[in-house]
Design a protein around this motif. Structure first.
Motif, short mmCIF file in Angstrom:
data_model
loop_
_atom_site.label_atom_id
_atom_site.label_comp_id
_atom_site.label_asym_id
_atom_site.label_seq_id
_atom_site.Cartn_x
_atom_site.Cartn_y
_atom_site.Cartn_z
N ILE A 61 0.84 -1.20 0.00
CA ILE A 61 0.00 0.00 0.00
C ILE A 61 0.88 1.25 0.00
O ILE A 61 1.85 1.33 0.74
CB ILE A 61 -0.94 0.02 1.22
CG1 ILE A 61 -1.90 -1.17 1.17
CG2 ILE A 61 -1.72 1.33 1.30
CD1 ILE A 61 -2.81 -1.27 2.35
N GLU A 62 0.52 2.20 -0.85
CA GLU A 62 1.20 3.50 -0.84
C GLU A 62 0.31 4.48 -0.08
O GLU A 62 -0.78 4.82 -0.54
CB GLU A 62 1.44 3.99 -2.26
CG GLU A 62 2.49 3.22 -3.02
CD GLU A 62 2.81 3.85 -4.37
OE1 GLU A 62 3.48 4.90 -4.39
OE2 GLU A 62 2.38 3.28 -5.38
N TYR A 63 0.78 4.91 1.08
CA TYR A 63 -0.01 5.80 1.92
C TYR A 63 0.17 7.24 1.47
O TYR A 63 1.25 7.65 1.02
CB TYR A 63 0.40 5.61 3.39
CG TYR A 63 0.04 4.24 3.90
CD1 TYR A 63 -1.23 3.96 4.38
CD2 TYR A 63 0.96 3.19 3.84
CE1 TYR A 63 -1.57 2.69 4.81
CE2 TYR A 63 0.63 1.92 4.27
CZ TYR A 63 -0.64 1.67 4.75
OH TYR A 63 -0.99 0.40 5.16
N THR A 64 -0.90 8.02 1.59
CA THR A 64 -0.83 9.42 1.18
C THR A 64 0.04 10.21 2.15
O THR A 64 0.20 9.83 3.31
CB THR A 64 -2.23 10.05 1.14
OG1 THR A 64 -2.79 10.05 2.47
CG2 THR A 64 -3.17 9.27 0.22
N LYS A 65 0.58 11.30 1.67
CA LYS A 65 1.49 12.11 2.48
C LYS A 65 0.82 12.61 3.75
O LYS A 65 1.44 12.72 4.81
CB LYS A 65 2.00 13.29 1.66
CG LYS A 65 3.09 14.10 2.36
CD LYS A 65 3.61 15.23 1.49
CE LYS A 65 2.61 16.36 1.42
NZ LYS A 65 3.19 17.60 0.84
N ASP A 66 -0.49 12.89 3.66
CA ASP A 66 -1.22 13.44 4.81
C ASP A 66 -1.95 12.38 5.62
O ASP A 66 -2.69 12.72 6.55
CB ASP A 66 -2.24 14.49 4.32
CG ASP A 66 -1.57 15.68 3.68
OD1 ASP A 66 -0.49 16.08 4.16
OD2 ASP A 66 -2.10 16.21 2.69
N SER A 67 -1.78 11.09 5.26
CA SER A 67 -2.58 10.04 5.89
C SER A 67 -2.42 10.00 7.40
O SER A 67 -3.42 9.98 8.15
CB SER A 67 -2.23 8.68 5.29
OG SER A 67 -0.84 8.40 5.43
N LEU A 68 -1.20 9.97 7.89
CA LEU A 68 -0.98 9.86 9.34
C LEU A 68 -1.48 11.09 10.08
O LEU A 68 -2.07 10.98 11.16
CB LEU A 68 0.50 9.62 9.63
CG LEU A 68 1.04 8.26 9.18
CD1 LEU A 68 2.55 8.18 9.42
CD2 LEU A 68 0.34 7.12 9.91
N ARG A 69 -1.25 12.25 9.51
CA ARG A 69 -1.72 13.49 10.15
C ARG A 69 -3.25 13.47 10.26
O ARG A 69 -3.81 13.80 11.32
CB ARG A 69 -1.26 14.71 9.36
CG ARG A 69 -1.75 16.03 9.94
CD ARG A 69 -1.31 17.22 9.09
NE ARG A 69 -1.76 17.11 7.72
CZ ARG A 69 -3.00 17.39 7.32
NH1 ARG A 69 -3.92 17.77 8.20
NH2 ARG A 69 -3.34 17.27 6.05
N GLU A 70 -3.93 13.08 9.19
CA GLU A 70 -5.40 13.05 9.20
C GLU A 70 -5.92 11.98 10.16
O GLU A 70 -6.91 12.21 10.87
CB GLU A 70 -5.92 12.80 7.79
CG GLU A 70 -5.67 13.97 6.84
CD GLU A 70 -6.11 13.68 5.42
OE1 GLU A 70 -6.50 14.62 4.72
OE2 GLU A 70 -6.05 12.50 5.00
N ILE A 71 -5.26 10.83 10.19
CA ILE A 71 -5.67 9.77 11.11
C ILE A 71 -5.55 10.23 12.55
O ILE A 71 -6.46 10.03 13.37
CB ILE A 71 -4.83 8.50 10.86
CG1 ILE A 71 -5.24 7.83 9.55
CG2 ILE A 71 -4.97 7.52 12.02
CD1 ILE A 71 -4.29 6.75 9.09
N ILE A 72 -4.44 10.84 12.89
CA ILE A 72 -4.21 11.32 14.26
C ILE A 72 -5.26 12.34 14.66
O ILE A 72 -5.80 12.31 15.78
CB ILE A 72 -2.79 11.89 14.41
CG1 ILE A 72 -1.76 10.76 14.31
CG2 ILE A 72 -2.63 12.63 15.74
CD1 ILE A 72 -0.34 11.23 14.19
#
Length: 279
Positions: A101-112
């Motif tokens: 899976i290629e995660y989006t650059k903002d994925s972790l920030r949005e998840i948090i």
């Protein structure tokens, strides 16, 4: 916030891991300045010291930058891999990851931003294909999960909060890729959480890109067998029959009789397995 990133891979897929998940996750962590990330990487089918050295060399750049635990496992099985990650999970939440899976650059920030203030025990998010389409049919609005909605969740869409560690729930090692029944492990895991009173919600935010198999929208005979077994594991002898019929009416397509036979075969297989286990 302490975030554990649990990645399941195999010795033969290390190059894919480096190209897809690891590269994109490392970029995503750079967008989260106030969080501590810990990588939990399970590499299966590592059968000798030479393989182990190769794995550690290939992942040394991650260990140099982040708190990293590499778990080498000579065996295989996706549920086994997920459980090894759960054993090591000690952050505020755990992101379940695959190697392709290629995660989006903002994925972790949005998840948090979603998970940190939430009182839910788990959340499911969205994936998309390389063509930019939704990976599957998702709702356009957030909702609280129930026994019906968890049937459509993939484990790599799931974020677990630390509260689930209190549940004692683990992935059923008889289900999932590499096991006796090669599907349904994430649905069983989430159903076990709901049965114990834990709660989850769906969040309509896309967090990563996942290639969609050409036959992803069709179900093979063996997959119906597996789903019949998984439904029996979730609902038990009495209620699994109704669950099997419900799935058959919704998803069997043009080969209805064959699909029903396969679902019932899976149900019989699991009930036989239970009888043998209890002998």
């Amino acid at each position: 916030m302490n975030v554990d990133l649990g990645i399941s891979t195999m010795n033969s897929r290390l190059l894919l891991l480096m190209e897809k998940s690891l590269t994109s996750l490392l970029k995503a962590t750079e967008e989260c300045k106030n969080s501590h990330f810990r990588f939990l990487i399970v590499v299966q089918e590592v059968e000798n010291e030479q393989c182990a050295r190769r794995v550690e060399e290939m992942l040394s750049h991650v260990a140099a930058r982040y708190d990293t635990e590499i778990i080498l496992d000579p065996r295989k099985g996706l549920s086994r891999s997920r459980n090894l990650i759960l054993e090591k999970f000690k952050g505020d939440f755990l992101m379940i990851c695959d190697d392709d899976i290629e995660y989006t650059k903002d994925s972790l920030r949005e998840i948090i931003e979603i998970v940190e203030p939430s009182n839910m025990d788990f959340h499911s998010f969205m994936l998309f294909t390389p063509e930019g389409k939704d990976y599957k049919k998702y709702k356009a609005f957030p909702f609280t999960h129930n026994m019906k909605t968890i049937a459509r969740i993939s484990s790599v869409e799931v974020i677990l909060k630390s509260t689930v560690k209190q549940s004692g729930v683990v992935f059923d090692s008889y289900f999932g890729r590499g096991a006796r029944w090669p599907c349904g492990e994430e649905n069983i895991f989430l159903a076990d959480l709901l049965k114990k009173g834990f709660q989850g919600s769906f969040v309509p935010i896309k967090i990563g890109c996942h290639p969609k198999p050409l036959d992803a929208d069709s179900i093979t005979n063996q997959e119906f067998v597996c789903k019949g077994a998984a439904l029996t594991r979730i609902y038990g002898r009495t209620f699994s029959l109704a669950a099997v019929v419900y799935l058959w009416l919704r998803k069997s397509g043009p080969f209805k009789l064959r699909a029903l036979k396969a679902l019932l075969s899976g149900r019989r297989e699991y009930l036989k397995f239970l009888r043998e286990e209890n002998m």
